[in-house]
Write a protein that holds these residues in place. Structure first.
Motif, short mmCIF file in Angstrom:
data_model
loop_
_atom_site.label_atom_id
_atom_site.label_comp_id
_atom_site.label_asym_id
_atom_site.label_seq_id
_atom_site.Cartn_x
_atom_site.Cartn_y
_atom_site.Cartn_z
N THR A 62 72.51 -27.93 0.74
CA THR A 62 72.90 -27.82 -0.83
C THR A 62 71.95 -28.83 -1.90
OG1 THR A 62 75.10 -27.72 -0.34
CG2 THR A 62 74.57 -27.99 -2.51
N ALA A 63 71.57 -30.00 -1.17
CA ALA A 63 70.61 -30.73 -2.01
C ALA A 63 69.27 -30.33 -2.02
CB ALA A 63 70.63 -32.22 -1.17
N GLY A 64 68.65 -29.55 -1.04
CA GLY A 64 67.51 -28.97 -0.79
C GLY A 64 67.45 -27.67 -1.63
N LEU A 65 68.60 -27.00 -1.72
CA LEU A 65 68.47 -25.86 -2.62
C LEU A 65 68.51 -26.35 -4.11
CD1 LEU A 65 71.34 -23.66 -1.16
CD2 LEU A 65 68.87 -23.04 -1.25
N ALA A 66 69.25 -27.41 -4.38
CA ALA A 66 69.37 -27.97 -5.63
C ALA A 66 67.83 -28.51 -6.21
CB ALA A 66 70.31 -29.12 -5.73
N VAL A 67 67.16 -29.03 -5.32
CA VAL A 67 65.83 -29.53 -5.60
C VAL A 67 64.89 -28.39 -5.80
CG1 VAL A 67 63.79 -30.66 -4.65
CG2 VAL A 67 65.96 -31.80 -4.34
N THR A 68 65.20 -27.27 -4.96
CA THR A 68 63.91 -26.13 -4.97
C THR A 68 64.29 -25.40 -6.46
OG1 THR A 68 63.99 -26.10 -2.65
CG2 THR A 68 63.30 -24.29 -3.79
N LEU A 69 65.53 -25.18 -6.75
CA LEU A 69 65.86 -24.33 -7.69
C LEU A 69 65.39 -25.18 -9.22
CD1 LEU A 69 69.34 -22.91 -6.56
CD2 LEU A 69 67.13 -21.61 -6.76
N ARG A 70 65.94 -26.30 -9.13
CA ARG A 70 65.23 -27.14 -10.34
C ARG A 70 63.64 -27.22 -10.41
NH1 ARG A 70 63.84 -32.33 -10.27
NH2 ARG A 70 64.94 -32.96 -7.96
N LYS A 71 63.14 -27.32 -9.53
CA LYS A 71 61.63 -27.30 -9.42
C LYS A 71 61.29 -25.84 -10.08
CE LYS A 71 60.28 -31.23 -7.79
NZ LYS A 71 59.49 -32.28 -8.28
N MET A 72 61.92 -24.98 -9.68
CA MET A 72 61.58 -23.55 -10.53
C MET A 72 62.11 -23.38 -12.00
SD MET A 72 63.09 -21.34 -7.27
CE MET A 72 62.78 -19.76 -8.03
N LYS A 108 63.58 -35.33 7.74
CA LYS A 108 63.42 -37.08 7.77
C LYS A 108 63.41 -37.48 6.44
CE LYS A 108 61.43 -37.21 12.41
NZ LYS A 108 60.29 -37.89 13.45
N ASP A 109 62.59 -36.79 5.45
CA ASP A 109 62.17 -37.43 4.34
C ASP A 109 62.96 -36.37 3.29
OD1 ASP A 109 61.25 -38.03 1.86
OD2 ASP A 109 58.83 -37.59 2.43
N MET A 110 64.01 -37.15 2.66
CA MET A 110 64.82 -36.40 1.74
C MET A 110 64.24 -36.68 0.18
SD MET A 110 67.42 -34.93 3.04
CE MET A 110 68.70 -34.68 1.71
N SER A 111 63.02 -36.82 0.11
CA SER A 111 62.16 -36.73 -1.36
C SER A 111 62.17 -35.43 -2.00
CB SER A 111 61.04 -37.55 -1.04
OG SER A 111 60.20 -36.71 -0.64
N ASP A 112 62.04 -35.44 -3.32
CA ASP A 112 61.94 -34.24 -4.02
C ASP A 112 60.87 -33.54 -3.43
OD1 ASP A 112 64.14 -34.68 -5.75
OD2 ASP A 112 63.09 -34.27 -7.55
N THR A 113 59.61 -34.02 -3.24
CA THR A 113 58.57 -33.27 -2.74
C THR A 113 58.76 -32.84 -1.59
OG1 THR A 113 57.05 -34.74 -4.01
CG2 THR A 113 56.08 -33.74 -2.24
N SER A 114 59.10 -33.40 -0.50
CA SER A 114 59.48 -33.02 1.01
C SER A 114 60.68 -31.86 0.95
CB SER A 114 60.18 -34.21 1.70
OG SER A 114 60.27 -33.62 2.94
N LEU A 115 61.81 -32.12 0.38
CA LEU A 115 62.61 -30.99 0.18
C LEU A 115 62.05 -29.78 -0.38
CD1 LEU A 115 65.96 -32.87 -0.76
CD2 LEU A 115 65.41 -32.03 1.63
N ASN A 116 61.44 -29.55 -1.71
CA ASN A 116 60.96 -28.54 -2.04
C ASN A 116 60.04 -27.96 -1.27
OD1 ASN A 116 60.44 -26.93 -4.47
ND2 ASN A 116 58.76 -27.73 -4.74
#
Length: 227
Positions: free
Chosen positions: A19-29, A205-213
């Motif tokens: 869910t966190a990864g989806l949130a970051v990715t959609l926000r970046k869109m 391993k890396d939960m940063s915005d850049t990594s998740l996106n």
């Protein structure tokens, strides 16, 4: 734009991280993403949000929505809402959850709602997570693992979605431990369920915005999620 209920085939399949990864990715869109976890349980954090999951989700979406709105009910013991409410003599706040979801839906373009446990995790005796999804009237995204036994759990989850008439937007494989080779698992799940596997997420391993996106854009079919 549809909101999504992120449910799992079981507990500890990585719903929060997906869910966190989806949130970051959609926000970046450029999508205004809100997050919600109707029920949370466990040991409360000493600082910030009571639930670590809520902290992870709120940080991923970069929202400042009040904790009481994002997480209407927190149980300070690791148990289902049904068991926790019985032990603590507290009634589950189902109406508050539904009201809060409507409020959040007016604040954001899309809400990612993370469930607790699996689809049949009990909230009341005859009211489960599946009942809540149905009342929210939003499609589900099923998070499953790659471990042996996942086909059984995923099939049962899809069958319960069908019974409750919950649309399934797709399946996401959280490939965080040894089990089935993911190409084989994707093939078999799509053949057996008729539901599209949106992709497979490797151990993060890396939960940063850049990594998740980067990971989610590379490994998930985001277009199929949003169509």
């Amino acid at each position: 734009m549809d909101s999504f209920f992120i449910t799992g085939t079981d507990t500890d399949v990585g719903k929060t991280y997906v869910t966190a990864g989806l949130a970051v990715t959609l926000r970046k869109m450029g999508i205004d993403v809100g997050v919600m976890k109707p029920f949370a349980a466990g040991t409360a954090q000493k600082k910030g949000f009571k639930s670590e999951d809520i902290e992870i989700l709120s940080n991923a979406a970069q929202v400042n929505d009040p904790e009481s709105l994002v997480n209407p009910q927190f149980f300070p013991i690791p148990a289902s809402p049904y068991t926790a409410s019985k032990k603590l003599k507290i009634k589950p706040k189902i109406s508050t959850v539904l009201t809060n979801f409507k409020k959040l839906s007016k604040l954001h373009d899309l809400i990612l709602v993370e469930g607790m446990g699996g689809l049949m995790t009990p909230i009341q005796k005859n009211y489960h997570i599946a009942s809540l999804i149905k009342d929210m009237k939003i499609p589900s995204v099923i998070v499953t693992s790659s471990r042996i036994g996942t086909i059984n759990h995923t099939l049962m989850t899809c069958m319960m979605c069908k019974k409750y008439k919950i649309p399934i937007q797709g399946i996401i494989i959280n490939d965080f431990e040894n089990g089935y080779p993911t190409p084989q698992l994707k093939r078999d799940l799509e053949d057996l369920t008729g539901v599209k596997v949106l992709g497979s997420i490797p151990f993060i391993k890396d939960m940063s915005d850049t990594s998740l996106n980067r990971i989610f854009k590379k490994n998930l079919d985001i277009k199929s999620l949003l169509k």
